[in-house]
Write a protein that holds these residues in place. Structure first.
Motif, PDB file in Angstrom:
ATOM      1  N   GLY A 105     -18.295 -14.524  -7.479  1.00 21.54           N
ATOM      2  CA  GLY A 105     -18.592 -14.031  -8.820  1.00 21.54           C
ATOM      3  C   GLY A 105     -19.602 -14.841  -9.594  1.00 21.54           C
ATOM      4  O   GLY A 105     -19.901 -14.505 -10.746  1.00 21.54           O
ATOM      5  N   GLU A 106     -20.167 -15.871  -8.999  1.00 14.60           N
ATOM      6  CA  GLU A 106     -21.134 -16.715  -9.701  1.00 14.60           C
ATOM      7  C   GLU A 106     -22.539 -16.140  -9.556  1.00 14.60           C
ATOM      8  O   GLU A 106     -22.955 -15.718  -8.484  1.00 14.60           O
ATOM      9  CB  GLU A 106     -21.109 -18.127  -9.126  1.00 14.60           C
ATOM     10  CG  GLU A 106     -22.086 -19.078  -9.802  1.00 14.60           C
ATOM     11  CD  GLU A 106     -22.092 -20.457  -9.160  1.00 14.60           C
ATOM     12  OE1 GLU A 106     -22.318 -21.429  -9.885  1.00 14.60           O
ATOM     13  OE2 GLU A 106     -21.865 -20.544  -7.936  1.00 14.60           O
ATOM     14  N   PHE A 107     -23.288 -16.142 -10.661  1.00 12.90           N
ATOM     15  CA  PHE A 107     -24.671 -15.665 -10.667  1.00 12.90           C
ATOM     16  C   PHE A 107     -25.569 -16.898 -10.687  1.00 12.90           C
ATOM     17  O   PHE A 107     -25.676 -17.597 -11.684  1.00 12.90           O
ATOM     18  CB  PHE A 107     -24.919 -14.791 -11.895  1.00 12.90           C
ATOM     19  CG  PHE A 107     -26.134 -13.901 -11.793  1.00 12.90           C
ATOM     20  CD1 PHE A 107     -27.344 -14.377 -11.296  1.00 12.90           C
ATOM     21  CD2 PHE A 107     -26.065 -12.588 -12.204  1.00 12.90           C
ATOM     22  CE1 PHE A 107     -28.459 -13.556 -11.203  1.00 12.90           C
ATOM     23  CE2 PHE A 107     -27.172 -11.738 -12.119  1.00 12.90           C
ATOM     24  CZ  PHE A 107     -28.365 -12.229 -11.618  1.00 12.90           C
ATOM     25  N   THR A 108     -26.239 -17.157  -9.563  1.00 12.35           N
ATOM     26  CA  THR A 108     -27.091 -18.332  -9.413  1.00 12.35           C
ATOM     27  C   THR A 108     -28.530 -17.884  -9.224  1.00 12.35           C
ATOM     28  O   THR A 108     -28.810 -16.949  -8.472  1.00 12.35           O
ATOM     29  CB  THR A 108     -26.661 -19.156  -8.181  1.00 12.35           C
ATOM     30  OG1 THR A 108     -25.296 -19.534  -8.323  1.00 12.35           O
ATOM     31  CG2 THR A 108     -27.518 -20.401  -8.025  1.00 12.35           C
ATOM     32  N   ALA A 109     -29.460 -18.555  -9.911  1.00 14.69           N
ATOM     33  CA  ALA A 109     -30.885 -18.289  -9.745  1.00 14.69           C
ATOM     34  C   ALA A 109     -31.543 -19.494  -9.092  1.00 14.69           C
ATOM     35  O   ALA A 109     -31.183 -20.642  -9.363  1.00 14.69           O
ATOM     36  CB  ALA A 109     -31.543 -17.998 -11.094  1.00 14.69           C
ATOM     37  N   LEU A 110     -32.505 -19.219  -8.238  1.00 16.12           N
ATOM     38  CA  LEU A 110     -33.213 -20.265  -7.492  1.00 16.12           C
ATOM     39  C   LEU A 110     -34.697 -20.199  -7.801  1.00 16.12           C
ATOM     40  O   LEU A 110     -35.350 -19.171  -7.558  1.00 16.12           O
ATOM     41  CB  LEU A 110     -32.976 -20.080  -5.983  1.00 16.12           C
ATOM     42  CG  LEU A 110     -33.584 -21.138  -5.063  1.00 16.12           C
ATOM     43  CD1 LEU A 110     -32.917 -22.497  -5.286  1.00 16.12           C
ATOM     44  CD2 LEU A 110     -33.429 -20.714  -3.598  1.00 16.12           C
ATOM     45  N   LEU A 111     -35.215 -21.290  -8.366  1.00 17.05           N
ATOM     46  CA  LEU A 111     -36.633 -21.417  -8.689  1.00 17.05           C
ATOM     47  C   LEU A 111     -37.296 -22.388  -7.723  1.00 17.05           C
ATOM     48  O   LEU A 111     -36.632 -23.233  -7.121  1.00 17.05           O
ATOM     49  CB  LEU A 111     -36.812 -21.940 -10.116  1.00 17.05           C
ATOM     50  CG  LEU A 111     -36.265 -21.094 -11.262  1.00 17.05           C
ATOM     51  CD1 LEU A 111     -36.279 -21.925 -12.551  1.00 17.05           C
ATOM     52  CD2 LEU A 111     -37.092 -19.828 -11.438  1.00 17.05           C
ATOM     53  N   GLY A 112     -38.600 -22.303  -7.639  1.00 12.14           N
ATOM     54  CA  GLY A 112     -39.352 -23.242  -6.814  1.00 12.14           C
ATOM     55  C   GLY A 112     -40.800 -22.793  -6.716  1.00 12.14           C
ATOM     56  O   GLY A 112     -41.112 -21.618  -6.907  1.00 12.14           O
TER      57      GLY A 112
END
Length: 241
Positions: free
Chosen positions: A36-43
């Motif tokens: 249920g976790e909403f994680t965003a990945l930048l790079g």
């Protein structure tokens, strides 16, 4: 020993390493995503974001390290990747089995507001509609982990806002763990519970976003987080004001 709820993970990555033609893209990366976790990945471009996504999706099996994913995994890509010779409903039902598959696909189309497009051909859809079909196809499988590979980047600004809200609505209803790969810092901050920065093949920075949704770009906490994330990405925040 009983497993505590806090210990549950929909995805666990330890020591993930991936090389391409002698170049190390991922270098001992560790990552956990909770149910249920909403994680965003930048790079930065070429930092390995999409490579990590493909590994989690089981599309790249050449990496070294430990990767554990609980339950079904579904992916929505930057391009919707609809099969052009199959109508919309057939695209959503693709790969499903059982007598209830078509009903589930119709229900999924209704959730994204396209129940009236079941018989349409993909080439007749707008970009936003095609991306909605892609989301319906992903969510009809009730995945434990939903991987989003820059699914909004090809959309115009107004359509992007509408699809952002759709994704949040679908996430709130189905509660998969989500990993969103994006280049857009504001998008990450508006959508995610947690924002990661990938650098030199590892998660180099992590910021929690402890604000209720909907969020506003000019909120002081988001302004501070945005500046920190931009600096981590090698961008001067003042130059983007």
């Amino acid at each position: 020993m009983a497993t505590r709820a806090a210990d549950l993970k929909v995805a666990t990555v330890r020591g993930l390493t991936r090389d391409f033609d002698g170049r190390r893209v991922l270098d001992g990366l560790d990552l956990d995503i909770a149910p249920g976790e909403f994680t965003a990945l930048l790079g930065r471009s070429g930092s390995g974001k999409s490579t990590l996504l493909r590994i989690l999706a089981g599309l790249d099996r050449e990496a070294r390290g430990e990767v554990r994913v609980e339950g079904e995994v579904a992916v929505a890509f930057q391009e919707p990747r609809l099969v052009p010779w199959k109508r919309v409903l057939a695209n959503v039902v693709l790969g499903l089995r059982g007598p209830a598959a078509v009903d589930r696909a119709r229900s999924s189309l209704a959730e994204v507001g396209l129940e009236g497009h079941a018989g349409a051909w993909p080439l007749t859809l707008s970009g936003g509609e095609a991306q909605r079909v892609s989301l319906a196809r992903a969510l009809v499988r009730e995945p434990g982990l939903l991987l989003l590979d820059e699914p909004f980047s090809a959309l115009d600004a107004l359509t992007r806002i509408a699809v952002h809200q759709l994704v949040l609505d679908l996430w709130a209803r189905h509660r998969p763990g989500i990993l969103l790969v994006t280049h857009d810092v504001d998008e990450a901050l508006l959508l995610a519970d947690r924002v990661l920065v990938l650098d030199e093949g590892r998660v180099a920075h992590e910021s929690a976003v402890p604000l209720a949704r909907p969020r506003h770009r000019d909120h002081s906490d988001l302004v501070t987080l945005r500046a920190e994330l931009l600096r981590r990405l090698g961008v001067n925040p003042e130059e983007t004001a």
